[in-house]
Design a protein around this motif. Structure first.
Motif, mmCIF file in Angstrom:
data_model
loop_
_atom_site.group_PDB
_atom_site.id
_atom_site.type_symbol
_atom_site.label_atom_id
_atom_site.label_comp_id
_atom_site.label_asym_id
_atom_site.label_seq_id
_atom_site.Cartn_x
_atom_site.Cartn_y
_atom_site.Cartn_z
ATOM 1 N N LEU A 156 38.280 47.813 38.942
ATOM 2 C CA LEU A 156 39.718 47.560 38.980
ATOM 3 C C LEU A 156 40.419 48.230 37.802
ATOM 4 O O LEU A 156 41.474 48.841 37.932
ATOM 5 C CB LEU A 156 39.945 46.047 38.937
ATOM 6 C CG LEU A 156 41.364 45.529 39.083
ATOM 7 C CD1 LEU A 156 41.869 45.766 40.496
ATOM 8 C CD2 LEU A 156 41.414 44.027 38.767
ATOM 9 N N TYR A 211 43.350 51.205 37.959
ATOM 10 C CA TYR A 211 44.677 51.141 37.340
ATOM 11 C C TYR A 211 44.846 52.146 36.204
ATOM 12 O O TYR A 211 45.954 52.432 35.788
ATOM 13 C CB TYR A 211 44.990 49.708 36.886
ATOM 14 C CG TYR A 211 45.474 48.869 38.050
ATOM 15 C CD1 TYR A 211 44.571 48.219 38.889
ATOM 16 C CD2 TYR A 211 46.829 48.783 38.364
ATOM 17 C CE1 TYR A 211 45.002 47.493 39.990
ATOM 18 C CE2 TYR A 211 47.271 48.055 39.468
ATOM 19 C CZ TYR A 211 46.357 47.412 40.269
ATOM 20 O OH TYR A 211 46.783 46.713 41.364
ATOM 21 N N ALA A 214 49.716 47.104 35.463
ATOM 22 C CA ALA A 214 49.667 46.774 36.891
ATOM 23 C C ALA A 214 51.048 46.902 37.529
ATOM 24 O O ALA A 214 51.192 47.472 38.608
ATOM 25 C CB ALA A 214 49.108 45.370 37.090
ATOM 26 N N PRO A 255 46.732 42.401 37.401
ATOM 27 C CA PRO A 255 45.951 43.400 38.137
ATOM 28 C C PRO A 255 45.174 42.838 39.326
ATOM 29 O O PRO A 255 45.237 43.393 40.412
ATOM 30 C CB PRO A 255 45.011 43.966 37.066
ATOM 31 C CG PRO A 255 45.766 43.801 35.799
ATOM 32 C CD PRO A 255 46.506 42.500 35.953
ATOM 33 N N LYS A 256 44.439 41.729 39.128
ATOM 34 C CA LYS A 256 43.652 41.306 40.284
ATOM 35 C C LYS A 256 44.361 40.246 41.116
ATOM 36 O O LYS A 256 43.828 39.820 42.138
ATOM 37 C CB LYS A 256 42.245 40.881 39.885
ATOM 38 C CG LYS A 256 42.123 39.628 39.081
ATOM 39 C CD LYS A 256 40.638 39.275 38.937
ATOM 40 C CE LYS A 256 40.423 38.166 37.949
ATOM 41 N NZ LYS A 256 40.652 38.615 36.562
ATOM 42 N N GLN A 273 47.255 40.725 42.830
ATOM 43 C CA GLN A 273 48.267 41.735 43.174
ATOM 44 C C GLN A 273 49.404 41.161 43.997
ATOM 45 O O GLN A 273 50.501 41.713 44.019
ATOM 46 C CB GLN A 273 47.605 42.935 43.867
ATOM 47 C CG GLN A 273 47.275 42.773 45.329
ATOM 48 C CD GLN A 273 46.091 41.839 45.588
ATOM 49 O OE1 GLN A 273 45.387 41.426 44.672
ATOM 50 N NE2 GLN A 273 45.877 41.507 46.855
ATOM 51 N N ASP A 297 44.154 47.249 48.827
ATOM 52 C CA ASP A 297 43.878 46.312 47.729
ATOM 53 C C ASP A 297 42.447 45.804 47.730
ATOM 54 O O ASP A 297 42.175 44.706 47.231
ATOM 55 C CB ASP A 297 44.831 45.113 47.824
ATOM 56 C CG ASP A 297 46.259 45.493 47.463
ATOM 57 O OD1 ASP A 297 46.427 46.409 46.640
ATOM 58 O OD2 ASP A 297 47.185 44.881 48.011
ATOM 59 N N GLU A 308 41.023 44.873 44.229
ATOM 60 C CA GLU A 308 41.675 43.667 43.703
ATOM 61 C C GLU A 308 41.101 42.429 44.381
ATOM 62 O O GLU A 308 40.728 41.455 43.735
ATOM 63 C CB GLU A 308 43.194 43.722 43.963
ATOM 64 C CG GLU A 308 43.962 44.711 43.106
ATOM 65 C CD GLU A 308 43.927 46.134 43.646
ATOM 66 O OE1 GLU A 308 43.091 46.440 44.534
ATOM 67 O OE2 GLU A 308 44.734 46.963 43.176
ATOM 68 N N ASN A 327 38.884 39.278 42.760
ATOM 69 C CA ASN A 327 39.387 37.918 42.848
ATOM 70 C C ASN A 327 38.422 37.006 43.596
ATOM 71 O O ASN A 327 38.114 35.885 43.165
ATOM 72 C CB ASN A 327 40.739 37.956 43.564
ATOM 73 C CG ASN A 327 41.687 36.933 42.997
ATOM 74 O OD1 ASN A 327 41.262 35.970 42.376
ATOM 75 N ND2 ASN A 327 42.961 37.127 43.232
#
Lengths: 466, 243
Positions: free
Chosen positions: A399, A403, B23, B197-198, B200, B225, B228, B232
């Motif tokens: 992740l 980003y 993000a 970020p995670k 979203q 996504d 992400e 999560n």
């Protein structure tokens, strides 16, 4: 109380043996057992030295500095004991003495060279009186274990103040470290690196200390090496980078060897280190400075440093078929940024492995990876083939890369180290670079060692980890 | 053009919270929404009327005190902007600062900016660990994960709604089962990780609120996504049985 000590040493050694049978590393277990049997074990073992005790503390570079230093002292013909595997809590320090001790609790040594965890430093110096203390640097590390950086610095400063007859060896380029010379009142020797030309570094790095440790005003910098290391001065009081007693400069890197010029008392000579990574020059200079304090002559110090080979994960080198592989332990943003700079300094295309674990020893909070400047990787996409993300928090590092602007087509998540490492070795790149947090390091090293050949000019002294 | 303002990035750079700014910016850029970033440091002027998304994080005690003193000078303008619907994300120390006060262990009350109606009391032990919460965004229930590490316990008063309910971990105070705070377009949380970020869906919700406030098209194009979501889900599986 010789009997107690003897029982403690025997118990410690036995536990080490049993743990090795069980397949463990057992590097601090003997210390745990010995201390449980006889709480004064460390105190009594450590006072048997003939010449002195040196401690190395700080955030990054402890293991490398300490191992370099041990080589320098050995080269001068002394018997030195040291915790080379980096077990640096009080139990690890105790284990180091237990390992070298006879069953009757006698340990023969001239010098003990001990790396000591910053947070454990107060505890260790209550039992062991050092003659020289090296402080490498202070960076943010594993926050959920230590609280905040200011507290770590304070803890080290307070316990240094209580010591008597000690010489400090301090990194002049780190204001958080250099201040210890004044604030503790001890005799201090400083080492540092002169201004460098044309080295590419991430500019917007996390800097730990923007403020003068003496008066709180903002520090002005003439240049930065990385993070808060550089040439700083305070405009509102007299605090500034001390003039280094030992200063390195003019750096060349050829084939994994660092060549620097080092000047001490107006005398300059060259310094060869069999390692890569700019930060390792600091480690070499610290070892050099201690060598000078111990009156070891220049050529002997140089010989000693040549004998040093990187420890596990400290830019350890392997070869897979014809491909060079590097294994780099990463614990905090500063170390990671330096690792990325080293990765990008290597010629040709690369495959990159990134293992991120969140066990207690790694730091359970993985948010620190967002303080690493992975954005620099997006700028060098052409030379970077693939990223394999692994470990208990593999998805988080993937992740982070996404980003940072790395194309997701270049990012793969393979949780199991045993699957991820063969996959990255099969990549198209000409070099493979492994980043690993602490608890993923040993398994990664073992898997890599079973697939690729261990390299290094002086591979002797590498302890077995199987 | 959306303007993002990161308050005191030099000072409050603990725990990777700048990831929230990264993000927000990236998810705008990936959709072709023009966006710019201004970093505001101590002593700088802030023009709140030009800002669409404001981020305020946390730092160590010394740095937080410096920040509180500087932000205090902008207090009224910030309160006005928040009243006008400014989208704000505030984490940890920044969250505490927006409230009424922080009471230390020896009973001393350090005043906050007093913009939101919550207060914080120092606790005996730090609340540290992974957290899972459930929050409601546009009428949809969304699970979020992160990592908390705070010594203060925050209590919300009537006007302030929690950001979510705690599914695992401590949240605001380890007692009432709430995490974070919501007031107008202000979102507060103790969650590091970093939060955006995670999680979203929260990020996109903030982007939509910012666009809406400017009267811009607020329908967001879809983004893949999967990374992400897997980050999560990994944490949710660990924290919640049967997730």
């Amino acid at each position: 109380m010789r009997l107690c000590l003897s029982a403690a040493v025997a118990g410690g050694k036995l536990s080490s043996l049993m743990s090795k049978f069980a397949g463990g590393r057992g590097s601090s277990l003997p210390g745990v057992v010995a201390r449980r049997i006889y709480p004064h074990a460390l105190r009594e073992l450590s006072t048997q030295g003939k010449k002195g005790i040196i401690m190395v503390t700080g955030t990054n570079g402890k293991t490398t500095t300490n191992n370099m230093l041990a080589k320098v002292i050995e080269a001068d013909g002394h018997r030195v004991i040291y915790n080379e595997e980096g077990a640096n809590l009080i139990t690890g320090v105790t284990a180091c003495f237990v390992r070298y001790s006879t069953l009757t609790g006698k340990v023969e040594f001239d010098y003990a060279s001990l790396e000591v965890d910053e947070a454990s430093f107060p505890k260790v110096v209550k039992e062991v009186q050092p003659n020289i203390v090296v402080v490498t640097n202070f960076f943010r590390d594993q926050l959920d274990r230590y609280g905040e950086l200011d507290k770590t610095v304070q803890v080290v400063r307070d316990s240094l103040k209580e010591l008597k007859d000690v010489t400090l060896v301090l990194n002049a380029d780190d204001p958080l470290v250099a201040q210890l010379g004044v604030t503790t009142g001890h005799n201090a020797v400083y080492y540092g690196i002169a201004q460098q030309q044309g080295m590419e570094r991430a500019v917007a790095q996390t800097r730990e200390s923007r403020f003068c440790p003496q008066c709180g005003a903002e520090l002005q910098y003439k240049y930065y090496h990385y993070s808060q290391l550089g040439d700083y001065s305070c405009e509102s009081c007299d605090f500034k980078r001390p003039r280094p007693d030992v200063e390195g400069s003019e750096i060349n890197i050829t084939e994994g060897t660092y060549i620097a010029e080092v000047c001490h008392s107006g005398e300059c000579s060259s310094l060869n280190l069999h390692t890569t990574g700019f930060y390792n020059l600091y480690n070499g200079l610290a070892a050099f400075a201690v060598g000078r304090i111990l009156d070891i002559d220049l050529t002997t110090i140089q010989e000693g440093l040549k004998m040093y080979s990187p420890g596990i994960g400290r830019m350890e080198r392997f070869r897979y078929n014809e491909k060079p592989c590097f294994l780099n332990l990463v614990k905090n943003p500063t170390g990671y940024n330096e690792g990325l700079a080293t990765l990008l300094s290597l010629p040709g295309t690369k495959d990159v492995f990134m293992a991120l674990n969140d066990n207690a020893a790694d730091g359970r909070d993985i948010s620190w990876i967002w303080d690493v400047d992975f954005e620099i990787l997006a700028k060098h996409q052409q030379e970077l083939e693939h990223f394999i993300c692994s470990g208990t928090r593999a998805e988080e590092i993937a992740l982070r890369l996404k980003y940072a602007g790395v194309p997701t087509t270049k990012i793969n998540i393979i949780r199991e180290l045993g699957d991820a490492i063969p996959a990255v070795l099969q990549g198209e790149g000409e070099t493979v670079y492994f980043f690993s947090t602490y608890t993923a390091l040993w398994p990664s090293q073992r898997i890599l060692g079973s697939l690729a050949e261990k390299e290094g000019q002086h591979a002797v002294g590498m302890s077995s980890v199987s | 053009m959306l303007s993002v303002c990161h308050l005191y990035p030099d000072l409050l750079n603990l725990y990777g919270d700048r990831g929230n700014v990264i993000a927000f910016l990236q998810r705008c850029r990936w959709r072709g929404i023009p966006v710019d970033l201004q970093e505001v440091n101590m002593g700088d002027n802030i023009n709140f009327s030009q800002i669409d998304f404001l981020f305020l994080g946390g730092g160590s005690d010394r740095e937080q005190n410096l920040m509180a003193a500087d932000l205090g000078k902008h207090r009224d303008k910030l309160a006005q902007a928040i009243d006008d619907g400014l989208v704000v994300l505030s984490i940890c120390g920044g969250y505490q600062l927006l409230g009424q006060y922080y009471r230390t262990l020896d009973g001393k009350e350090i005043p906050g900016l007093g913009i939101l109606d919550h207060y914080t009391e120092a606790g005996e032990k730090r609340l540290i660990g992974n957290v899972a919460i459930e929050m409601e965004l546009d009428g949809r229930k969304v699970k979020a994960t992160g990592f908390e590490n705070h010594g203060g316990k925050t209590i919300l008063k009537d006007d302030v709604k929690p950001l979510g309910k705690v599914l695992s971990g401590y949240g605001n105070n380890g007692e009432d089962g709430y995490e974070g705070a919501r007031y107008k377009n202000v979102f507060c949380s103790y969650l590091h990780g970093p939060l955006l970020p995670k999680n979203q869906e929260l990020t996109d919700y903030l982007i939509k609120q910012a666009l809406k406030r400017r009267g811009m098209e607020e329908k967001l194009t879809a983004i893949d996504d999967s990374v992400e979501q897997s980050a999560n889900e990994r944490m949710l599986k660990r924290l919640i049985k049967g997730a």
